[in-house]
Design an enzyme around this catalytic site. Structure first.
Site, short mmCIF file in Angstrom:
data_model
loop_
_atom_site.label_atom_id
_atom_site.label_comp_id
_atom_site.label_asym_id
_atom_site.label_seq_id
_atom_site.Cartn_x
_atom_site.Cartn_y
_atom_site.Cartn_z
N GLU A 60 94.17 -18.84 40.05
CA GLU A 60 95.27 -18.39 39.38
C GLU A 60 96.48 -18.31 40.06
O GLU A 60 97.57 -18.53 39.70
CB GLU A 60 95.02 -17.01 38.80
CG GLU A 60 93.92 -16.91 37.66
CD GLU A 60 92.41 -17.11 38.28
OE1 GLU A 60 91.25 -17.09 37.34
OE2 GLU A 60 92.25 -17.09 39.59
N HIS A 129 86.54 -8.10 33.11
CA HIS A 129 86.91 -8.70 31.93
C HIS A 129 87.31 -8.00 30.65
O HIS A 129 87.38 -8.56 29.70
CB HIS A 129 85.70 -9.43 31.56
CG HIS A 129 85.16 -10.41 32.62
ND1 HIS A 129 84.57 -10.10 33.63
CD2 HIS A 129 85.47 -11.88 33.06
CE1 HIS A 129 84.12 -11.15 34.32
NE2 HIS A 129 84.98 -12.37 33.83
#
Length: 324
Positions: A60, A129
């Site tokens: 990322e 998550h």
């Protein structure tokens, strides 16, 4: 009007913008051959090819830096970060590059890229998550942050975000992807920085974001049975914030509840409360109420997760307490 799922509306926005502008391209983890974890990019690699729809490694930090440099050189990248929980890995690019280059180069550098990501709880996905990191992202000057709650706004705001010359973080919610609604056909955009009144009311204003708009509308139905008329404002744009819509609603109802799925301490609901105090204090007949997550990680256990998430019943309780 066409009836679409939220995910389909996003897919349509991406397709239309890629058809209209060859400088728009997509990249991210599993967005190409797999079509994205939530199928938002389904079919786009087949239509536009691997040059414009690119699968990437899991990095990322590197991907965000790539988005910055690609935007600086004249393209309009749309980067997907699979889960909002991993956005902290992009913060160097957002804080030290994307948000400041236009400023330090006196407008000579444009930064037209969109970072799409999804977050939020309710799916039993666990602490790594399920986060909603709205406040962390909206805190950064020079970054626009939006969080549409309906398919129509998802399409219209994504089209507007792709065309914007500033970086835009586009927040989605995993539990909204399969919601359905009418979406205008054709080239219709929704301006960033504008809120929407989802339900008129006279007794209390409820300001919500993303999936919490759904809960706020359910709470309004519950409050009707209590004899309370609740006005529901979908903020849609976290930064820039439509302060005029907020103050106009409070001037009608004189009571406010703010709802956000982030944590309470230093959260986005805290900023909304402070904004209301700054701009509408004299209109308030009671303190602003906040409905948020408690300050703890989201449990993997679904009953525990449900117990801690903001809900229609919690919003109703906060509204009734404010009106006492």
């Amino acid at each position: 009007m066409a009836m679409m799922r939220y995910a389909e509306a996003l897919n349509a926005a991406l397709r239309e913008e890629m058809q209209a502008d060859p400088s728009v391209f997509l990249f991210g983890e599993d967005i190409g051959r797999y079509g994205g974890v939530f199928k938002v990019t389904k079919g786009l690699m087949e239509e536009f090819g691997q040059t414009r729809v690119r699968d990437t490694p899991i990095s990322e930090q590197a991907l965000a830096a790539m988005a910055v440099t690609a935007a600086m050189t004249g393209t309009r990248p749309v980067l997907e970060i699979m889960y909002a929980d991993f956005v902290p890995l992009t913060l160097d690019a957002l804080v030290n590059q994307a948000s400041i280059y236009n400023y330090i180069w006196n407008g000579q550098v444009k930064m037209p890229f969109v970072l799409r990501t999804q977050g939020g709880g309710g799916a039993g996905a666990g602490a790594q998550h399920s986060k909603a990191l709205d406040s962390m992202l909206a805190h950064i000057p020079g970054i626009k942050v939006v969080a549409p709650s309906t398919p129509a706004d998802a399409k219209g705001m994504l089209k507007a975000a792709i065309r914007d010359d500033q970086p835009v973080v586009f927040l989605e919610h995993k539990l909204l992807y399969n919601t359905r609604g009418e979406v205008p056909e054709g080239d219709v955009t929704v301006p960033l920085g504008t809120a929407a009144t989802m339900r008129e009311g006279s007794d209390i204003s409820i300001f919500a974001t993303s999936k919490m708009v759904v809960e706020a509308l359910k709470a309004a139905d519950l409050l009707t049975a209590d004899g309370v008329s609740a006005e529901i404002i979908d903020l849609r744009s976290l930064r820039p914030l439509d302060v005029n819509a907020i103050t106009a609603s409070i001037s009608k109802t004189h009571h406010a509840v703010v709802v956000n799925e982030g944590w309470r301490f230093c959260g986005y609901a805290a900023e909304l409360s402070a904004t209301i105090m700054d701009h509408a204090f004299d209109e308030l007949d009671a303190p602003v109420a906040r409905v948020t997550l408690p300050d703890m990680p989201i449990p993997y256990s679904e009953p525990l997760e449900t117990a801690m998430l903001p809900s229609a019943e919690k919003i109703r309780t906060a509204a009734l307490k404010t009106l006492k």
